[in-house]
Enzyme design. Structure first.
Site, short mmCIF file in Angstrom:
data_model
loop_
_atom_site.label_atom_id
_atom_site.label_comp_id
_atom_site.label_asym_id
_atom_site.label_seq_id
_atom_site.Cartn_x
_atom_site.Cartn_y
_atom_site.Cartn_z
N CYS A 1 -5.03 -107.51 -12.81
CA CYS A 1 -5.30 -108.46 -12.13
C CYS A 1 -5.26 -108.19 -10.51
CB CYS A 1 -4.38 -109.79 -12.16
SG CYS A 1 -2.77 -109.68 -11.37
N SER B 1 10.36 -108.46 -16.12
CA SER B 1 9.02 -108.65 -15.39
C SER B 1 8.31 -107.35 -15.38
CB SER B 1 9.10 -109.00 -14.06
OG SER B 1 7.95 -109.17 -13.36
N SER C 1 6.39 -112.50 -9.79
CA SER C 1 6.90 -113.68 -10.12
C SER C 1 8.45 -113.99 -9.28
CB SER C 1 7.37 -113.66 -11.58
OG SER C 1 7.94 -112.40 -11.95
N HIS D 1 5.37 -107.47 -25.21
CA HIS D 1 5.16 -108.12 -24.11
C HIS D 1 4.46 -109.57 -24.50
CE1 HIS D 1 4.09 -109.55 -20.12
NE2 HIS D 1 5.00 -108.98 -19.50
N CYS E 1 -2.21 -117.95 -17.17
CA CYS E 1 -2.92 -117.37 -15.70
C CYS E 1 -4.39 -117.50 -16.05
CB CYS E 1 -2.38 -116.12 -15.34
SG CYS E 1 -3.42 -115.35 -13.94
N GLU F 1 2.49 -111.25 -22.81
CA GLU F 1 1.10 -111.28 -22.67
C GLU F 1 0.23 -110.56 -23.75
OE1 GLU F 1 -2.30 -109.51 -19.48
OE2 GLU F 1 -0.45 -110.00 -18.65
#
Length: 321
Positions: free
Chosen positions: A205, A233, A278, A134, A106, A136
C-alpha cells in the site's frame, strides 16, 4: 539559557514525514468509535482492530471488547472486523447468527481480496507473498477454498515453488511488506515464470511505501533510528529493517517513550524518529519530550511526500448522521 539546558548535549531529531496513522488505520479506529457512539457499549472487535497496544487500550476504555473468534461474541451486540481483513467464513458466520457486523478491512486489503478472486475465477494458480500467520495473510488466503493459494515468504520459496502450469500463475502480496524484499521475490518469480500475472497496481500500500521511503531519507542522515510501534505490527517491524539497511548504524522498535534506552544514544548527534502506520502521533511527541529531558533537542522534519488519501466509513455508521 538555564544552567540545566546549557549542560545538556545537543541532539538533532530527524522526524520522518509521513509517519504514523495511514488512512486505513484511521478509518478502522473511527469505525469502532462510531459504533460505540451509535450502539452503546460494549461493541465487540474480532482481533486487534490495528496492531498497536495504545490504540487497543484506548478503545477498551471506551467500551470495545476484543476477541479472537466470532464464537466469543454474543449475538445481541455489534462486532467489528479488524483492518487486516477476515476470511469469507467470518462474515458468513455473522450473517448466519443474524449479528450486526461492521467490516473495518482496509480498502487496500479488500483490493487484494478482489484480485485473488479474479485470478481464481480466471483459472490461475495463485501465490501470495507474505508472512505466515499474519491476520492479513490469513484473511486473504481465506477468500478462496483451502489449499488454492500458496504462500511464499522468501526468495528461496519463490525458487522452490512448482506450479502445475508455469504459464498460468498469478501473484498477490500482503500490503505491509518491505518494498525491497518483495521486489526481490517478485523478480525471482518473474525470472522463472515470465508470463506470471501481476496486480493491476502494486499491492504494497501507498502508506507502507511512503513510510519506508521516509525512513530511507532519515537513515541516510541519522546514526540511530527509533521506530514507534508494536512488535506484532508488520509495517513497523519493516521500518526497523529498512532503517538498518539504509544507513542507520542501529534501529530500534519501541512501544513508547518509556521503552527508550538512553544508552543507545551514547555519542550520537543525530537520531531519526518515525512511527508505524498504526502508531498514534501522541507517541511521537512523547518520545521527543523524553529526549528533551536528557538532551538539548532540535527537531528537523524530513519530508518526502504529502499524503491526501482518505476512506469513507461504512453506510451503517453514516446513514443516520
Amino acid at each position: 539559557m538555564s544552567q540545566a539546558s546549557a549542560s545538556r548535549r545537543p541532539l538533532k531529531v530527524l522526524l520522518a514525514t509521513p509517519r504514523g496513522f495511514c488512512a486505513g488505520v484511521d478509518r478502522a479506529i473511527q469505525i469502532v468509535e462510531r459504533a460505540i457512539e451509535k450502539y452503546g457499549a460494549p461493541v465487540y472487535v474480532r482481533h486487534e482492530i490495528v496492531h498497536n497496544r495504545h490504540v487497543v487500550d484506548g478503545l477498551k476504555d471506551l467500551g470495545a471488547v476484543f476477541v479472537e473468534e466470532l464464537s466469543e461474541c454474543p449475538t445481541d451486540r455489534p462486532v467489528v472486523f479488524s483492518a487486516h481483513g477476515v476470511p469469507k467464513s467470518v462474515p458468513a458466520e455473522a450473517r448466519e447468527r443474524e449479528m450486526i457486523y461492521l467490516d473495518a478491512t482496509c480498502p487496500l486489503v479488500s483490493k487484494v481480496h478482489v484480485e485473488a478472486q479474479r485470478h481464481y475465477d480466471a483459472g490461475k494458480e495463485i501465490v501470495l507473498i507474505g508472512h505466515a500467520g499474519h491476520p492479513e495473510v490469513v484473511g486473504t488466503m481465506g477468500q478462496l477454498p483451502d489449499g488454492v493459494v500458496k504462500l511464499i515468504e522468501t526468495v528461496e520459496d519463490a525458487r522452490a515453488f512448482t506450479p502445475k502450469d508455469p504459464a498460468n500463475v498469478a501473484f498477490a502480496t500482503q500490503t505491509t511488506l518491505s518494498v525491497d524484499d518483495t521486489a526481490e521475490i517478485v523478480a525471482a518469480l518473474r525470472e522463472r515464470f515470465p508470463e506470471i500475472a501481476a496486480p493491476h497496481k502494486e499491492d504494497i500500500c501507498y502508506a507502507t511505501t511512503n513510510r519506508q521511503d521516509a525512513v530511507k531519507a532519515v537513515a541516510a542522515q541519522a546514526e540511530v533510528l527509533l521506530v514507534l510501534g508494536s512488535s506484532n505490527s508488520s509495517n513497523s517491524v519493516r521500518l526497523v529493517e529498512v532503517g538498518r539497511r539504509s544507513g542507520a548504524k542501529a534501529a530500534y522498535l519501541i512501544d513508547d517513550a518509556g521503552k527508550l534506552d538512553f544508552g543507545w544514544l551514547d555519542g550520537v548527534s543525530a537520531v531519526g524518529v518515525t512511527a508505524g502506520a498504526s502508531a498514534p502521533e501522541v507517541l511521537v511527541q512523547g518520545l521527543i519530550d523524553r529526549l528533551a529531558e536528557a538532551f538539548d533537542v532540535t527537531v528537523q522534519n524530513v519530508d518526502t511526500v504529502q499524503e491526501t488519501v482518505s476512506f469513507k466509513l461504512p453506510r451503517k455508521l453514516t446513514a443516520d448522521a
